[in-house]
Design a protein around this motif. Sequence first.
Motif, short mmCIF file in Angstrom:
data_model
loop_
_atom_site.label_atom_id
_atom_site.label_comp_id
_atom_site.label_asym_id
_atom_site.label_seq_id
_atom_site.Cartn_x
_atom_site.Cartn_y
_atom_site.Cartn_z
N ARG A 162 21.90 78.27 13.93
CA ARG A 162 22.40 79.33 13.07
C ARG A 162 23.89 79.16 12.75
O ARG A 162 24.34 79.46 11.65
N GLU A 163 24.66 78.68 13.71
CA GLU A 163 26.09 78.50 13.49
C GLU A 163 26.35 77.45 12.43
O GLU A 163 27.19 77.62 11.55
N PHE A 164 25.60 76.35 12.49
CA PHE A 164 25.76 75.30 11.49
C PHE A 164 25.33 75.81 10.12
O PHE A 164 25.93 75.47 9.11
N CYS A 165 24.28 76.62 10.09
CA CYS A 165 23.82 77.21 8.83
C CYS A 165 24.88 78.14 8.25
O CYS A 165 25.12 78.16 7.05
N ARG A 166 25.53 78.90 9.13
CA ARG A 166 26.59 79.81 8.70
C ARG A 166 27.78 79.04 8.11
O ARG A 166 28.34 79.42 7.08
N ILE A 167 28.13 77.93 8.76
CA ILE A 167 29.23 77.11 8.28
C ILE A 167 28.90 76.54 6.90
O ILE A 167 29.74 76.52 5.99
N ASP A 168 27.66 76.10 6.73
CA ASP A 168 27.25 75.56 5.44
C ASP A 168 27.32 76.63 4.35
O ASP A 168 27.76 76.36 3.23
N ARG A 210 35.30 70.85 8.81
CA ARG A 210 35.78 69.51 8.46
C ARG A 210 34.65 68.48 8.59
O ARG A 210 34.55 67.55 7.79
N VAL A 211 33.79 68.66 9.58
CA VAL A 211 32.64 67.77 9.74
C VAL A 211 31.68 67.93 8.56
O VAL A 211 31.21 66.94 7.97
N GLN A 212 31.41 69.18 8.21
CA GLN A 212 30.47 69.46 7.12
C GLN A 212 30.98 68.91 5.78
O GLN A 212 30.19 68.43 4.96
N GLU A 213 32.28 68.93 5.57
CA GLU A 213 32.84 68.44 4.32
C GLU A 213 32.69 66.93 4.16
O GLU A 213 32.76 66.41 3.05
N LYS A 214 32.49 66.24 5.28
CA LYS A 214 32.32 64.78 5.24
C LYS A 214 30.90 64.36 4.87
O LYS A 214 30.64 63.20 4.59
N ILE A 215 29.98 65.33 4.86
CA ILE A 215 28.57 65.02 4.57
C ILE A 215 28.36 65.07 3.07
O ILE A 215 28.51 66.12 2.44
N ALA A 216 27.99 63.93 2.47
CA ALA A 216 27.87 63.84 1.02
C ALA A 216 26.45 64.09 0.52
O ALA A 216 26.25 64.87 -0.41
N ALA A 217 25.47 63.45 1.14
CA ALA A 217 24.08 63.55 0.66
C ALA A 217 23.51 64.94 0.91
O ALA A 217 23.70 65.52 1.98
N GLU A 218 22.78 65.47 -0.09
CA GLU A 218 22.19 66.80 0.03
C GLU A 218 21.16 66.85 1.16
O GLU A 218 21.04 67.85 1.85
N SER A 219 20.41 65.76 1.35
CA SER A 219 19.42 65.73 2.42
C SER A 219 20.09 65.83 3.79
O SER A 219 19.58 66.49 4.71
N ASP A 220 21.25 65.19 3.92
CA ASP A 220 21.99 65.27 5.18
C ASP A 220 22.58 66.66 5.40
O ASP A 220 22.64 67.16 6.53
N ARG A 221 23.00 67.28 4.30
CA ARG A 221 23.54 68.65 4.41
C ARG A 221 22.44 69.61 4.83
O ARG A 221 22.67 70.55 5.61
N LYS A 222 21.23 69.36 4.33
CA LYS A 222 20.10 70.19 4.72
C LYS A 222 19.82 70.04 6.21
O LYS A 222 19.58 71.03 6.92
#
Length: 629
Positions: A39-45, A20-32
């Motif tokens: 690793r866990e955040f990378c897996r979620i992405d 749910r947190v990751q879905e709120k991130i709009a900008a590609e730079s922020d997603r990166k």
Amino acid sequence: MSSFQLNNNIFRLTEDLLVRVQEKIAAESDRKSFRLVCREFCRIDSLTRKHLRVLRIEFLPSLLIKHPQLQSLDLSACPRIDDGVVSLLLTRVGPGSSSLNWANWTRGLKSLILSRATGLRFSGLEMLARACPCLESVDVSYCCGFGDREAAALSSAVGLRELKMDKCLQLSDVGLVKIAVGCLKLEKLSLKWCMEITDLGVDLLCKKCVDLKYLDVSYLKVTNESLQSIASLVKLEVLGLMACPLIDDIGLQFIERGCPLLKVIDVSRCEGVSSCGLIPVVRGHGNLLELNAGYCLSELSTNLLHWIKNLKHLEVIRIDGTRISESSFHVIRSNCQSLVEIGLSKCVGVTNMGIMRLVSGCINLRVLNLTCCHFITDAAISAIADSCRNLVCLKLESCNMISEMGLCQLGSFCLLLEEIDLTDCCGVNDKGLEYLSRCSELSCLKLGLCTNISDKGLFYISSSCAKIHELDLYRCTGIGDDSLDALSRGCKKLVKLNLSYCNEVSDRGLGYIGRLEELSDLELRGLNKITGAGLEVVAAGCKRLADLDLKHCEQVDDSGFWALAYYSRNLRQIPKRRMGRMQGYEKRRIMRTILLNSVDRSVKTWIKHNFGEYDTLSSFLVLNIKHNI
């Protein structure tokens, strides 16, 4: 709270909360940044990623396993994908588990971009169409070899709503009919440059695909009969007819009585269309939002203006190349106050007074094109700046009477400006760039042939305009290495840079360019002070480099090309130059290495097919698409 405790709290978050947190991130730079945390955040992405653009085909299998929830897949940068690769991706079982199939990625896929995938043919397309049950959008534009068999394969995607087939040169009426019969839900279709399509194919398409909302038949040799068929599409909203030489004013009369929902029409460069033909279109569609009639009207007639003033919702009008009077500006200002874009490029009769009248009523303008309006001065620019505070794009190429005073007004009032074209505006100087640097949102700045600017002017831009991603300095002879140092520090998002014929640029300047990690398009034509050593630094630092122009760079030797062969794995275009300083054997070795490392392996196959050997000097010369000037 200590950083250790904070980290522990973050890692206690459940997978659902992280998603749910990751879905709120709009900008590609922020997603990166998000996926680089751990690793866990990378897996979620990876689990939640919906769109993927692949740059190198060898990574495609692992990426498809890593991102199982894809809805959009862009393979336009992988032109060497072919039927065999598609078959492998759809059938092979993943390592370590018989239940993990690479075809899982097809289940939710809705959009597939295969533009320029010249190695793909009907067999691969049919496999993809059948394997993706949710497929709604396909782009096979610029696949010049695609024809009726490929169209038949695509017709297997019965849920298709959007199809782009621009420049599929072998497509004929037969293939178009197969698509029309198989894809009855089609809503958007683009057929630009499909030169084999005739009135018969368009007629059958309109009878079968009655839900079409967007249709582009630009550059086709269709006649007024096609317009009669198109008029039957009751849901059509956008119609593209650019450069259709055989349609005329009589054909447009059919549109007046049909297409009740039409909002956008493009008849630019249609030689047979005049003001008389546009009158029925405007008269029959009072809710028109966009009218593009560039380079087809000799003048904006009084009768046409009478009907245009009734378009109260009109947002975009382009009448480039038309003769226009000051009274016309008054009519547009008084009646079309919803306009957000006006195109007046190369219009005869554009004066300061006309522009002042226009902008005083069209205060919502965001895009204004005044290219080659030679009588525009600072007075008009001041009026634009004062009235159009929301302006984001202003094109002033070859407006030679503009000076630093006009740029001062733009820098004071148009703070949302993102793109400005000042090419060949000889009145632009360093002081003008200082004023313009107040527009901190600038992302595209074109200063080609502005010979009165120097390093000092670029210092102002570099220090204040960090969002610039495109900068054109073609033949700006006052630009040298020091300004490139400033650019590399202040404009790190540069993607496209043109330094052609900036004769003061040397290897030291290329060293600064090597800091621009996002750079993908670089033009260095005619720089006689750069050598292979400078090119080495660029190749090592700019890993995303895809297009490079080195024509007439006489001092670049083998070392620079060896660096390109080693570092520049994403090159789409192999540079061409005079190669008198290279030995024949060395030429072949370097060209072979560059071709082997290039992402565009289909080029190598094409050369081998046509020349027998892909490491010859001839193949090297053929690869450059651009022509000498």
